[in-house]
Design a protein around this motif. Structure first.
Motif, PDB file in Angstrom:
ATOM      1  N   HIS A  24      17.867  19.362  21.940  1.00  0.00           N
ATOM      2  CA  HIS A  24      16.826  19.743  20.990  1.00  0.00           C
ATOM      3  C   HIS A  24      17.204  21.096  20.409  1.00  0.00           C
ATOM      4  O   HIS A  24      17.350  22.064  21.158  1.00  0.00           O
ATOM      5  N   LEU A  25      17.342  21.143  19.092  1.00  0.00           N
ATOM      6  CA  LEU A  25      17.745  22.372  18.417  1.00  0.00           C
ATOM      7  C   LEU A  25      16.626  22.860  17.515  1.00  0.00           C
ATOM      8  O   LEU A  25      16.046  22.079  16.762  1.00  0.00           O
ATOM      9  N   ALA A  26      16.329  24.127  17.608  1.00  0.00           N
ATOM     10  CA  ALA A  26      15.314  24.751  16.750  1.00  0.00           C
ATOM     11  C   ALA A  26      16.036  25.495  15.630  1.00  0.00           C
ATOM     12  O   ALA A  26      17.135  26.020  15.822  1.00  0.00           O
ATOM     13  N   PHE A  27      15.383  25.550  14.465  1.00  0.00           N
ATOM     14  CA  PHE A  27      15.966  26.282  13.349  1.00  0.00           C
ATOM     15  C   PHE A  27      15.644  27.754  13.512  1.00  0.00           C
ATOM     16  O   PHE A  27      14.487  28.155  13.491  1.00  0.00           O
ATOM     17  N   GLU A  28      16.692  28.514  13.731  1.00  0.00           N
ATOM     18  CA  GLU A  28      16.575  29.967  13.843  1.00  0.00           C
ATOM     19  C   GLU A  28      17.532  30.536  12.807  1.00  0.00           C
ATOM     20  O   GLU A  28      18.740  30.582  13.045  1.00  0.00           O
ATOM     21  N   PRO A  29      16.994  30.904  11.633  1.00  0.00           N
ATOM     22  CA  PRO A  29      17.880  31.357  10.558  1.00  0.00           C
ATOM     23  C   PRO A  29      18.920  32.341  11.087  1.00  0.00           C
ATOM     24  O   PRO A  29      18.581  33.220  11.872  1.00  0.00           O
ATOM     25  N   THR A  37      21.426  24.557  25.980  1.00  0.00           N
ATOM     26  CA  THR A  37      22.800  25.020  26.179  1.00  0.00           C
ATOM     27  C   THR A  37      23.081  26.365  25.518  1.00  0.00           C
ATOM     28  O   THR A  37      24.088  27.001  25.834  1.00  0.00           O
ATOM     29  N   GLY A  38      22.230  26.760  24.560  1.00  0.00           N
ATOM     30  CA  GLY A  38      22.460  27.987  23.816  1.00  0.00           C
ATOM     31  C   GLY A  38      23.472  27.839  22.692  1.00  0.00           C
ATOM     32  O   GLY A  38      23.758  28.790  21.976  1.00  0.00           O
ATOM     33  N   GLU A  39      24.024  26.637  22.535  1.00  0.00           N
ATOM     34  CA  GLU A  39      25.030  26.402  21.499  1.00  0.00           C
ATOM     35  C   GLU A  39      24.383  26.300  20.120  1.00  0.00           C
ATOM     36  O   GLU A  39      23.252  25.833  19.985  1.00  0.00           O
ATOM     37  N   LEU A  96      28.024  19.889  18.130  1.00  0.00           N
ATOM     38  CA  LEU A  96      28.552  18.650  17.553  1.00  0.00           C
ATOM     39  C   LEU A  96      30.032  18.479  17.872  1.00  0.00           C
ATOM     40  O   LEU A  96      30.453  17.385  18.248  1.00  0.00           O
ATOM     41  N   ASP A  97      30.818  19.545  17.703  1.00  0.00           N
ATOM     42  CA  ASP A  97      32.243  19.450  18.023  1.00  0.00           C
ATOM     43  C   ASP A  97      32.440  19.075  19.486  1.00  0.00           C
ATOM     44  O   ASP A  97      33.295  18.252  19.816  1.00  0.00           O
ATOM     45  N   ARG A  98      31.635  19.656  20.370  1.00  0.00           N
ATOM     46  CA  ARG A  98      31.773  19.371  21.806  1.00  0.00           C
ATOM     47  C   ARG A  98      31.451  17.920  22.130  1.00  0.00           C
ATOM     48  O   ARG A  98      32.229  17.238  22.813  1.00  0.00           O
ATOM     49  N   VAL A  99      30.306  17.417  21.659  1.00  0.00           N
ATOM     50  CA  VAL A  99      29.928  16.048  22.022  1.00  0.00           C
ATOM     51  C   VAL A  99      30.855  15.030  21.362  1.00  0.00           C
ATOM     52  O   VAL A  99      31.177  14.007  21.968  1.00  0.00           O
ATOM     53  N   LEU A 100      31.323  15.308  20.140  1.00  0.00           N
ATOM     54  CA  LEU A 100      32.271  14.401  19.497  1.00  0.00           C
ATOM     55  C   LEU A 100      33.617  14.413  20.223  1.00  0.00           C
ATOM     56  O   LEU A 100      34.240  13.357  20.406  1.00  0.00           O
ATOM     57  N   THR A 101      34.052  15.586  20.679  1.00  0.00           N
ATOM     58  CA  THR A 101      35.294  15.697  21.452  1.00  0.00           C
ATOM     59  C   THR A 101      35.171  14.916  22.752  1.00  0.00           C
ATOM     60  O   THR A 101      36.088  14.170  23.135  1.00  0.00           O
TER      61      THR A 101
END
Length: 109
Positions: A71-76, A84-86, A92-97
Motif C-alpha cells: 500500500h503506497l500513499a502519495f507523499e509529494p 517497506t519504505g520504498e 516496482l523494479d524489485r517485484v518485477l525483478t
C-alpha cells in the motif's frame, strides 16, 4: 500533508501513464492492460502478473505481486510504501525483478 482528492486522482493518472510509457520503452517483454485505474502487468516469460490499483477511499495505490501486497500513499513528489519504505520506482523494479528472475529496471523517477 495529506493530498486532496483531486491531487490524488491527478497523481494516480500521471503515475499510470508514466508506467505505461516506461513499459513501452523497456527491454523486457512485459505486456500491460489498463481498465480504469487498474493496471495489470504480465511478464511474458512466465505469465506472472503485478497489479496496480487505485484505492480512492484510502487515497492509496496498491501493488499486488507474488511477494505480497503493498500500500503506497502519495507523499509529494511521489508514492511511498508504508511497509517497506520504498518509493514506487524502487518497489516496482524489485517485484518485477523477483518475478522475472533477472534484474528489471523500468527507469521510473
Amino acid at each position: 500533508m495529506t493530498a486532496s482528492q483531486a491531487d490524488f486522482d491527478a497523481a494516480i493518472e500521471r503515475t499510470l501513464i508514466e508506467i505505461e510509457d516506461a513499459l513501452d520503452d523497456c527491454e523486457w517483454d512485459i505486456d500491460y492492460e489498463r481498465a480504469d485505474a487498474v493496471l495489470t502487468l504480465t511478464l511474458e516469460d512466465n505469465g506472472s502478473q503485478v497489479i496496480l490499483s487505485r484505492q480512492s477511499a484510502n487515497r492509496e495505490l496498491w501493488v499486488a505481486a507474488r511477494s505480497g501486497g503493498y500500500h503506497l500513499a502519495f507523499e509529494p513528489p511521489g508514492w511511498k510504501c508504508g511497509t517497506t519504505g520504498e518509493d514506487l520506482p524502487t518497489l516496482l523494479d524489485r517485484v518485477l525483478t523477483e518475478q522475472q528472475g533477472e534484474p528489471v529496471s523500468l527507469g521510473l523517477k
